[in-house]
Design a protein around this motif. Sequence first.
Motif, PDB file in Angstrom:
ATOM      1  N   ILE A 161      -0.835  -3.780   9.114  1.00 44.18           N
ATOM      2  CA  ILE A 161       0.053  -2.645   9.415  1.00 44.18           C
ATOM      3  C   ILE A 161      -0.222  -2.155  10.844  1.00 44.18           C
ATOM      4  CG2 ILE A 161       0.416  -0.189   8.813  1.00 44.18           C
ATOM      5  CD1 ILE A 161       1.851  -1.977   6.837  1.00 44.18           C
ATOM      6  N   SER A 162      -1.493  -2.084  11.206  1.00 46.33           N
ATOM      7  CA  SER A 162      -1.838  -1.640  12.569  1.00 46.33           C
ATOM      8  C   SER A 162      -1.385  -2.691  13.575  1.00 46.33           C
ATOM      9  CB  SER A 162      -3.348  -1.437  12.691  1.00 46.33           C
ATOM     10  OG  SER A 162      -3.807  -0.636  11.642  1.00 46.33           O
ATOM     11  N   GLU A 163      -1.666  -3.959  13.278  1.00 43.27           N
ATOM     12  CA  GLU A 163      -1.289  -5.034  14.210  1.00 43.27           C
ATOM     13  C   GLU A 163       0.224  -5.083  14.415  1.00 43.27           C
ATOM     14  OE1 GLU A 163      -4.959  -8.135  13.219  1.00 43.27           O
ATOM     15  OE2 GLU A 163      -3.154  -8.149  11.996  1.00 43.27           O
ATOM     16  N   ALA A 164       0.958  -4.686  13.373  1.00 46.20           N
ATOM     17  CA  ALA A 164       2.425  -4.730  13.467  1.00 46.20           C
ATOM     18  C   ALA A 164       2.969  -3.526  14.231  1.00 46.20           C
ATOM     19  CB  ALA A 164       3.024  -4.775  12.060  1.00 46.20           C
ATOM     20  N   GLY A 165       2.087  -2.683  14.749  1.00 50.31           N
ATOM     21  CA  GLY A 165       2.532  -1.492  15.493  1.00 50.31           C
ATOM     22  C   GLY A 165       3.110  -0.441  14.557  1.00 50.31           C
ATOM     23  N   PHE A 166       2.716  -0.492  13.288  1.00 45.46           N
ATOM     24  CA  PHE A 166       3.332   0.372  12.279  1.00 45.46           C
ATOM     25  C   PHE A 166       2.367   1.458  11.789  1.00 45.46           C
ATOM     26  CE2 PHE A 166       5.750   1.241   8.367  1.00 45.46           C
ATOM     27  CZ  PHE A 166       7.040   1.139   8.850  1.00 45.46           C
ATOM     28  N   GLU A 167       1.174   1.503  12.402  1.00 46.12           N
ATOM     29  CA  GLU A 167       0.132   2.385  11.853  1.00 46.12           C
ATOM     30  C   GLU A 167       0.545   3.862  11.871  1.00 46.12           C
ATOM     31  OE1 GLU A 167      -3.982   1.473  12.806  1.00 46.12           O
ATOM     32  OE2 GLU A 167      -4.419   3.623  12.844  1.00 46.12           O
ATOM     33  N   ASP A 168       1.161   4.311  12.979  1.00 46.25           N
ATOM     34  CA  ASP A 168       1.516   5.733  13.066  1.00 46.25           C
ATOM     35  C   ASP A 168       2.481   6.116  11.952  1.00 46.25           C
ATOM     36  OD1 ASP A 168      -0.094   5.941  15.193  1.00 46.25           O
ATOM     37  OD2 ASP A 168       1.490   6.022  16.717  1.00 46.25           O
ATOM     38  N   PHE A 224       0.823  -1.207   0.000  1.00 51.69           N
ATOM     39  CA  PHE A 224       0.000   0.000   0.000  1.00 51.69           C
ATOM     40  C   PHE A 224       0.861   1.263   0.000  1.00 51.69           C
ATOM     41  CE2 PHE A 224      -4.568  -1.123   0.939  1.00 51.69           C
ATOM     42  CZ  PHE A 224      -4.420  -2.492   0.785  1.00 51.69           C
ATOM     43  N   LEU A 225       2.118   1.116   0.451  1.00 55.85           N
ATOM     44  CA  LEU A 225       3.009   2.283   0.550  1.00 55.85           C
ATOM     45  C   LEU A 225       3.746   2.603  -0.751  1.00 55.85           C
ATOM     46  CD1 LEU A 225       4.352   1.302   4.039  1.00 55.85           C
ATOM     47  CD2 LEU A 225       3.474   3.606   3.524  1.00 55.85           C
ATOM     48  N   LEU A 226       3.757   1.666  -1.680  1.00 55.44           N
ATOM     49  CA  LEU A 226       4.558   1.872  -2.900  1.00 55.44           C
ATOM     50  C   LEU A 226       3.935   2.922  -3.812  1.00 55.44           C
ATOM     51  CD1 LEU A 226       5.567  -1.772  -3.925  1.00 55.44           C
ATOM     52  CD2 LEU A 226       7.106   0.066  -3.209  1.00 55.44           C
ATOM     53  N   PRO A 227       4.712   3.919  -4.221  1.00 58.90           N
ATOM     54  CA  PRO A 227       4.143   4.958  -5.084  1.00 58.90           C
ATOM     55  C   PRO A 227       4.090   4.538  -6.555  1.00 58.90           C
ATOM     56  CG  PRO A 227       6.435   5.452  -4.620  1.00 58.90           C
ATOM     57  CD  PRO A 227       6.126   4.180  -3.870  1.00 58.90           C
ATOM     58  N   ILE A 281       0.652   6.088   8.565  1.00 58.35           N
ATOM     59  CA  ILE A 281      -0.209   7.269   8.376  1.00 58.35           C
ATOM     60  C   ILE A 281       0.641   8.519   8.133  1.00 58.35           C
ATOM     61  CG2 ILE A 281      -1.801   8.823   9.617  1.00 58.35           C
ATOM     62  CD1 ILE A 281      -3.221   6.292  10.595  1.00 58.35           C
ATOM     63  N   ALA A 282       1.740   8.624   8.868  1.00 52.14           N
ATOM     64  CA  ALA A 282       2.614   9.787   8.666  1.00 52.14           C
ATOM     65  C   ALA A 282       3.150   9.786   7.226  1.00 52.14           C
ATOM     66  CB  ALA A 282       3.770   9.753   9.670  1.00 52.14           C
ATOM     67  N   ALA A 283       3.538   8.619   6.732  1.00 49.78           N
ATOM     68  CA  ALA A 283       4.084   8.533   5.365  1.00 49.78           C
ATOM     69  C   ALA A 283       3.005   8.858   4.331  1.00 49.78           C
ATOM     70  CB  ALA A 283       4.652   7.129   5.118  1.00 49.78           C
ATOM     71  N   ASN A 310      -6.698  12.712  -3.493  1.00 53.95           N
ATOM     72  CA  ASN A 310      -7.882  13.457  -3.029  1.00 53.95           C
ATOM     73  C   ASN A 310      -9.001  12.586  -2.469  1.00 53.95           C
ATOM     74  OD1 ASN A 310      -6.644  15.814  -3.844  1.00 53.95           O
ATOM     75  ND2 ASN A 310      -7.507  15.706  -5.909  1.00 53.95           N
ATOM     76  N   LEU A 311      -8.887  11.274  -2.600  1.00 57.55           N
ATOM     77  CA  LEU A 311     -10.008  10.413  -2.173  1.00 57.55           C
ATOM     78  C   LEU A 311      -9.677   9.570  -0.951  1.00 57.55           C
ATOM     79  CD1 LEU A 311     -11.453   9.148  -5.617  1.00 57.55           C
ATOM     80  CD2 LEU A 311     -12.462  10.826  -4.071  1.00 57.55           C
ATOM     81  N   GLY A 312      -8.654   9.950  -0.234  1.00 62.16           N
ATOM     82  CA  GLY A 312      -8.325   9.218   0.996  1.00 62.16           C
ATOM     83  C   GLY A 312      -7.580   7.923   0.709  1.00 62.16           C
ATOM     84  N   TYR A 313      -7.204   7.229   1.775  1.00 62.61           N
ATOM     85  CA  TYR A 313      -6.428   5.984   1.593  1.00 62.61           C
ATOM     86  C   TYR A 313      -6.858   4.920   2.589  1.00 62.61           C
ATOM     87  CZ  TYR A 313      -3.659   8.085   5.411  1.00 62.61           C
ATOM     88  OH  TYR A 313      -3.255   8.661   6.582  1.00 62.61           O
TER      89      TYR A 313
END
Length: 467
Positions: A362-369, A171-174, A372-374, A353-356
């Motif tokens: 990702i949340s379970e891995a403690g990586f959500e913050d 999901f992070l790959l541009p 989201i910052a990225a 413009n339509l959110g993500y």
Amino acid sequence: MPERKIYLLSPKKYSPETIAVAFAKTSRSPQSFQEIADELNDEASAEFHEKWVVGYGHASVAEHAVLHIAIENVSRMAIESIESNRLASYTEKSTRYQKWDTNAFVIPPELDAHPLREIYEQTVRMLFETYTASLAPARAIIKERYPRKEGESEALWDRRIRSKYVDSCRFLLPAASLANVGVTANARVLESAIRKMLTHPLAEVREIGRKVKLVAQGETPTLVKYAEAVPYIQAFTQYAIRNTQGARGKGQEDFTQLIDFDVDAENKILAAALYRFGEMSYQDAFAHIQQLLPEKRTELAEKLLGGMDKYDIPLRELEYSHYTFDLIMDQGAYFEFKRHRMMSQTPQALTANLGYAVPKLISEAGFEDRYIAAMDAAAAAYQQLAAFNPDVAGYLVPNGFNRRVLATFNLREAYHFVQLRAARNAHFSIRRVAREIYGAIEKHHPLLAQYMRLPEGETWQDHFASF
Ligand SMILES: Cc1cc2nc3c(=O)[nH]c(=O)nc-3n(C[C@H](O)[C@H](O)[C@H](O)COP(=O)(O)OP(=O)(O)OC[C@H]3O[C@@H](n4cnc5c(N)ncnc54)[C@H](O)[C@@H]3O)c2cc1C
């Protein structure tokens, strides 16, 4: 009776243009294909194509010249254009089974010596670093859930479970990420593909178009020679952009909206199925279906679709129907959706413009913050670049961002898409789309939709923290 012959005009022996001429000439010549091909040489073939294909517009002849073009290290943004041709075949590097190197991204020529280049590069590097950093914690959770089997090597174990964590990290790959794609296409579709690429707003795509043309001319010198940019598309694009600027509308809450369909599609399909095997007019077949008792309609539907095996394709008569959907899906899902060439698809530009979506792993891995910052930083950089050039800004948008696409397809394609993409091994993002499309069709046309095979116990909801 002359002997029946079936043989290959092998590309090992004849050039693609010669094969195309050999087939084309059968229209006027009593000779065998072999004889025609043996009399030809490259010059004679080129002359033929100049006269008939280019001069008289007998373009279908070019379909007999088939090319295999290997395209490496182009952005996923560019791949969208490369793969936008219905009648070509593609296989590309998978975001599910491979991982990306942190330098594997394109810097668009539009940013050469531009002050925004730095923010572009910083943002893409930050996304790649975040992607890479997300792999280990996500993998750790999956390793717990799918322990190593006895005697399984570390490498084999990783291969078995890789998509289960990479599916969320991707999901992070541009869209700037580089990939490879193999394209098989005939010269007719290739000419159209080159024209589209040469007309594209992105310099990278135009450059790829020029290279594809050059490479194709090595094999089919005449057939793609006249492929140039298409001014009318450029003019309309400018006009449409001017006239829709700022018109974002109210948005839609429902990600899957069935906006148009033929209420009578079931009757039309059943009528066409009878028409095929009978001698009545279509009107008579339709009238017959309309007056059938419900149990007889059910029986007919069962006979038409109930007997299909796993690999059977429904009869073509299912094409007497249409469904138009206005869809929102994440870019990762769109990348898979776009591969369904038989549909008519109109994607809007990739924006932030339509959110993500936020994958639950990702949340379970403690990586959500950090995730989201990225994503938020990418969205902010996107806005900065969009003020300069919205097409270039699209390169920055990660796979997790949502995108809008209009799609029309018939029930036969719906069967194919839903069954393939709702399958257990499909990515959870596209499984959501497939399930929702199925639900919308089944609501109106349960009689014919009920035979689509979907696995029990769908869990796509469990994979999203939000979307
Ligand atoms: C588990 C899985 C893994 C995948 N992995 C990858 C991957 O790593 N890389 C990748 O690039 N893609 C991958 N794909 C995508 C896949 O290769 C297809 O391109 C995609 O699913 C579109 O489906 P389609 O080609 O069957 O159908 P559509 O394009 O929707 O066409 C519908 C049907 O029309 C017929 N059809 C369409 N075009 C042709 C044609 N040219 N020749 C013959 N018949 C045709 C076929 O019957 C086809 O099923 C994967 C798909 C799945 C399900």
